[in-house]
Design an enzyme around this catalytic site. Structure first.
Site, PDB file in Angstrom:
ATOM      1  CG  ASP A  84      -0.222  -0.023   2.288  1.00 55.27           C
ATOM      2  OD1 ASP A  84       0.919  -0.618   2.692  1.00 55.27           O
ATOM      3  OD2 ASP A  84      -0.665   0.947   3.482  1.00 55.27           O
ATOM      4  CD  GLU A 179       4.200   0.405   6.935  1.00 57.82           C
ATOM      5  OE1 GLU A 179       5.129   0.803   8.072  1.00 57.82           O
ATOM      6  OE2 GLU A 179       4.024   1.453   6.162  1.00 57.82           O
TER       7      GLU A 179
HETATM    8 ZN   LIG Z   1       6.833   2.085   4.361  1.00 57.93          ZN
END
Ligand SMILES: [Zn+2]
Length: 411
Positions: A84, A179
């Protein structure tokens, strides 16, 4: 390994929009992260990885390259990157551009010259003179965080498969979602992953090695005041907002993110809401050092107790919730992870740079779940924004670092 190009892979991955979203509450937070997950799954199979598992529900891709050394008793070694990109700046229609042989001057990102990547604002650009830099068109982020890490791991994998003469132990690979919104390890299956140790490849500058992060807690104070008509308030009114203000004044002034760096911790007032009747203030509390972290929490609670003595019990309620811990505690028993990475870098002529993270990482969370996991550099810079860029030469060197680490653990 000339035919395998980390840059070609990188340029393909950044064109796929994988922005995560803190507000959806789903897992993965956005369905479009699957678009990259599927590409990576297919590509892993194409390059000859036989053991690929795609967790279609939670959007994790796991892969394994079995050891090619007879009777290797080296550890199963993992490499992890996240798919992401930040929700701060759009990651849609990323149009990466390569500035060849960078001359050390301003780089005009957009057509009109309004958005300029300049060494005046980013002095470290000067270190990249003569390199080829990948930049944005000024309307999106680049996504080097962390697609540089993904491209580097994929290049490492393909290199190993095309060159069976490179001896290696069991290699595990994982690509994770979400994340950037702090949920990257939520559904990470450590057992399936099967590594004994791992590295996240999610850092910045070439040579950087991260294995310390903050201890982190959230502190919330709720103040119950007493609202009375101000004309008739003498000895009756208790102004909750002013007590919030007083609470802040009891905290050490310079232990604030505005005045701290390196391993210096802080109290950070993130939000405050108040009236005369009631008020709430939210803080984050951070310190690398366990003892200083506990001390900060003690000070935070003591400030509330002091105000209760002054204004009466129940005026101030303090709640402290621990968020994450410094991974150094979990890395220290396995310092070979750090020492070997440094040795590989030094042998490659790269100066290792210890960089205590002023935040948390997925690696920290994984370390506490039983998978010790320092963080390696990627060659990407200025994360989270349209000034993000990556160095072609540094990315190629990171691939060499990954291969070096694989080799060192095969022995
Ligand atoms: Zn990162």
């Amino acid at each position: 390994m000339s035919s395998i190009d980390v840059i070609e892979k990188f340029l393909r991955y950044v064109r796929i929009d994988t922005q995560s979203d803190e507000t959806t509450g789903t897992s993965p937070s956005t369905m479009k992260q699957h678009d990259l997950a599927r590409v990576l799954r297919d590509e892993l199979k194409e390059i000859g990885v036989t053991d690929v598992f795609y967790d279609e529900e939670h959007c994790y891709v796991y892969a394994r390259i079995p050891a090619n050394t007879e009777g290797s008793d080296g550890p199963a070694l993992g490499f992890i990157a996240h798919m992401d990109t930040s929700d701060e700046v759009s990651g849609k229609d990323v149009k990466p551009r390569i500035v060849e042989n960078y001359d050390g001057r301003d780089i005009q990102l957009d057509g009109e010259g309004r958005i300029v990547l300049s060494p005046v604002d980013f002095p470290e650009l000067k270190n990249h003179k003569g390199e080829d830099l990948i930049v944005t068109d000024g309307t999106t982020l680049l996504g080097a965080d962390d697609k540089a890490g993904i491209a580097e791991i994929m290049t490492m994998a393909e290199t190993l498969l095309q060159n069976p003469d490179i001896k290696h132990g069991d290699i595990k690979i994982a690509f994770t979602p979400d994340e950037e919104i702090g949920r990257g390890t939520e559904h990470f299956n450590i057992e399936r992953f099967g590594a004994q140790y791992a590295y996240t490849v999610d850092g910045g500058k070439l040579g950087e090695l991260e294995y310390e992060n903050f201890n982190a807690a959230e502190g919330i104070i709720r103040v119950q005041g007493r609202s009375v008509h101000p004309g008739d308030a003498k000895n009756k009114m208790v102004n909750a907002s002013l007590i919030c203000y007083e609470f802040q004044s009891l905290l050490p002034v310079f232990q604030n993110p505005m005045y701290t760096e390196g391993r210096e911790g802080f109290f950070h007032l993130t939000e405050i809401q108040g009236s005369t009747e009631s008020a709430t203030a939210s803080y984050i509390i951070r310190d690398h050092d366990d003892h200083l972290f506990d001390e900060k929490i003690r000070i935070f609670k003591a400030a509330g107790e002091f105000l209760n003595q002054k204004y009466g019990d129940g005026t101030v309620t303090v709640t402290v919730r621990e968020q994450y811990r410094n991974m150094i505690e979990k890395i220290r028993p396995h310092m070979h992870l750090v020492d070997n990475a440094k040795k590989v870098m030094t042998d490659l002529g790269i100066t290792p740079i210890d960089n205590p993270i002023r935040g948390g990482t997925d690696g920290a969370a994984l370390s506490y779940k039983g998978l010790p996991c320092p963080n390696l550099c990627t060659g990407g810079y200025n994360d989270l924004g349209k000034y993000e860029y990556a160095s072609v030469q540094e990315m190629r060197r990171v691939v060499e670092i990954l291969l070096g680490i694989v080799s060192i653990y095969s022995k």
